[in-house]
Design a protein around this motif. Structure first.
Motif, short mmCIF file in Angstrom:
data_model
loop_
_atom_site.label_atom_id
_atom_site.label_comp_id
_atom_site.label_asym_id
_atom_site.label_seq_id
_atom_site.Cartn_x
_atom_site.Cartn_y
_atom_site.Cartn_z
N VAL A 3 0.74 -1.16 0.14
CA VAL A 3 -0.12 -0.13 0.05
C VAL A 3 1.00 1.23 0.18
CG1 VAL A 3 -1.66 1.43 1.36
CG2 VAL A 3 -1.73 -1.25 1.18
N THR A 4 0.61 2.18 -0.71
CA THR A 4 1.21 3.45 -0.98
C THR A 4 0.13 4.54 -0.53
OG1 THR A 4 1.33 3.53 -3.30
CG2 THR A 4 3.39 2.74 -1.98
N VAL A 5 0.59 5.77 -0.29
CA VAL A 5 -0.28 6.92 -0.18
C VAL A 5 0.23 8.00 -0.61
CG1 VAL A 5 -1.74 5.93 1.81
CG2 VAL A 5 0.13 7.38 2.36
N LEU A 34 -2.23 8.93 7.23
CA LEU A 34 -0.76 8.33 7.63
C LEU A 34 -0.93 6.95 7.46
CD1 LEU A 34 -0.32 10.37 11.04
CD2 LEU A 34 0.91 10.56 8.74
N LEU A 35 0.02 6.45 6.58
CA LEU A 35 0.04 5.16 6.43
C LEU A 35 0.91 4.24 7.44
CD1 LEU A 35 -0.46 2.67 4.46
CD2 LEU A 35 1.53 3.17 3.30
N ALA A 58 -8.47 9.60 -4.69
CA ALA A 58 -7.55 8.59 -5.19
C ALA A 58 -6.16 8.66 -4.67
CB ALA A 58 -7.50 8.67 -6.71
N ALA A 59 -5.93 8.81 -3.69
CA ALA A 59 -4.68 8.91 -2.83
C ALA A 59 -4.01 7.65 -2.32
CB ALA A 59 -4.81 9.88 -1.52
N ILE A 60 -4.78 6.36 -2.29
CA ILE A 60 -4.27 5.25 -1.98
C ILE A 60 -4.07 4.41 -3.19
CG2 ILE A 60 -4.69 3.24 -0.64
CD1 ILE A 60 -6.65 5.03 1.20
N THR A 61 -3.08 3.85 -3.11
CA THR A 61 -2.65 2.68 -4.17
C THR A 61 -2.32 1.33 -3.66
OG1 THR A 61 -1.54 4.52 -5.65
CG2 THR A 61 -0.89 2.37 -6.24
#
Length: 66
Positions: A3-5, A34-35, A58-61
């Motif tokens: 997961v990335t943000v 915050l991840l 769409a900030a989470i990949t």
């Protein structure tokens, strides 16, 4: 799963935190995501995918890993 943000895209809606507080949190000063866990346990995968899908910015990949 990885997961990335993108903190620059985050609008601070907080949906991700409500769905998976074990993986996401928000900064106190501006509400930006915050991840907490970039490689969450399998039990959280479905909820993390949902958080990514409903994120209004769409900030989470999510990348599926083998």
């Amino acid at each position: 799963m990885k997961v990335t943000v993108d903190e620059d895209r985050c609008c601070g809606a907080g949906t991700c935190v409500l769905l998976v507080p074990e993986v996401f949190d928000q900064r106190e000063d501006d509400g930006v995501v915050l991840l907490l866990d970039a490689a969450p346990a399998e039990g959280f995968h479905a909820a993390v995918r949902e958080a990514a899908n409903v994120c209004p910015a769409a900030a989470i990949t999510v990348a599926e890993t083998a």
